[in-house]
Enzyme design. Sequence first.
Site, PDB file in Angstrom:
ATOM      1  N   ALA A  74      -2.305 -10.944   4.963  1.00 43.23           N
ATOM      2  CA  ALA A  74      -2.705 -10.021   3.901  1.00 43.23           C
ATOM      3  C   ALA A  74      -3.995  -9.313   4.278  1.00 43.23           C
ATOM      4  CB  ALA A  74      -2.896 -10.774   2.576  1.00 43.23           C
ATOM      5  N   VAL A  75      -4.081  -8.040   3.878  1.00 45.93           N
ATOM      6  CA  VAL A  75      -5.274  -7.228   4.110  1.00 45.93           C
ATOM      7  C   VAL A  75      -5.655  -6.578   2.780  1.00 45.93           C
ATOM      8  CG1 VAL A  75      -6.214  -5.220   5.326  1.00 45.93           C
ATOM      9  CG2 VAL A  75      -4.674  -6.794   6.527  1.00 45.93           C
ATOM     10  N   ARG A  82      -5.780   0.276   9.167  1.00 46.40           N
ATOM     11  CA  ARG A  82      -6.720   0.224  10.294  1.00 46.40           C
ATOM     12  C   ARG A  82      -6.237  -0.700  11.412  1.00 46.40           C
ATOM     13  NH1 ARG A  82     -12.581   0.112   7.154  1.00 46.40           N
ATOM     14  NH2 ARG A  82     -11.971   1.576   5.546  1.00 46.40           N
ATOM     15  N   GLY A  83      -5.026  -1.231  11.268  1.00 45.08           N
ATOM     16  CA  GLY A  83      -4.480  -2.106  12.302  1.00 45.08           C
ATOM     17  C   GLY A  83      -4.921  -3.557  12.215  1.00 45.08           C
ATOM     18  N   LEU A  84      -5.561  -3.942  11.114  1.00 47.16           N
ATOM     19  CA  LEU A  84      -6.071  -5.311  10.997  1.00 47.16           C
ATOM     20  C   LEU A  84      -4.964  -6.344  10.913  1.00 47.16           C
ATOM     21  CD1 LEU A  84      -9.109  -4.750   8.594  1.00 47.16           C
ATOM     22  CD2 LEU A  84      -9.059  -4.751  11.101  1.00 47.16           C
ATOM     23  N   GLU A 107       9.307 -15.272   6.460  1.00 47.43           N
ATOM     24  CA  GLU A 107      10.101 -14.635   5.409  1.00 47.43           C
ATOM     25  C   GLU A 107       9.320 -13.449   4.888  1.00 47.43           C
ATOM     26  OE1 GLU A 107       9.291 -18.024   4.620  1.00 47.43           O
ATOM     27  OE2 GLU A 107      11.128 -18.962   5.317  1.00 47.43           O
ATOM     28  N   ASN A 112       9.574  -4.771   1.391  1.00 45.57           N
ATOM     29  CA  ASN A 112       8.238  -4.598   1.951  1.00 45.57           C
ATOM     30  C   ASN A 112       8.328  -3.849   3.289  1.00 45.57           C
ATOM     31  OD1 ASN A 112       5.613  -4.770   2.905  1.00 45.57           O
ATOM     32  ND2 ASN A 112       5.326  -6.875   2.177  1.00 45.57           N
ATOM     33  N   TYR A 119       6.175  -6.412  11.537  1.00 44.81           N
ATOM     34  CA  TYR A 119       6.845  -7.517  12.222  1.00 44.81           C
ATOM     35  C   TYR A 119       7.808  -7.003  13.291  1.00 44.81           C
ATOM     36  CZ  TYR A 119       4.871 -10.154   8.331  1.00 44.81           C
ATOM     37  OH  TYR A 119       4.013 -10.707   7.410  1.00 44.81           O
TER      38      TYR A 119
END
Length: 165
Positions: A74-75, A82-84, A107, A112, A119
């Site tokens: 999660a960000v 930002r690629g985090l 999962e 999403n 992924y």
Amino acid sequence: MNAFLRPAVEADLNQIVQIERTSFADPWTEESFRRLLGGHPAIFQVIGYPPDTRIAGYVIAFSVGEDAELLNVAVESKFRGRGLAGQMLDAVLIELSGRGVRTAFLEVRESNAAALALYGSRGFTEIGRRRNYYRRPIEDALVMRRVLEIAEGGEEKSAGSFADR
């Protein structure tokens, strides 16, 4: 400035819980996170994005033998794009590989799209579906898998980052 990744500590819990609550419709409790810090052999890392001292995101995974499961990535919304999440995912996959893990699973909500794209960009492929897995709202989970390349005889099987695959 570059983001930095470090192990989560108890002092991070308030920020982690806030990110969790704003990221997921059915969030984990603070106690769930606390248990992971209390001796569970999970990989539980946070990422910071200077100059802000707040935690920008977190990642949790655990492994048993040659298998691993990514539990949560999660960000915080203001740090997205930002690629985090990719940096955290890459770091966890590298650590899992170093532990001898050969297969990572996760999962994800079928709706999403951002997570599915992330992924997929890291080599995860859909291998199944768990009907009505999520509660709020009720939705299927897609089960995804990534076969990892592990170090053999002290040498990596291939060079580059996981993002290159």
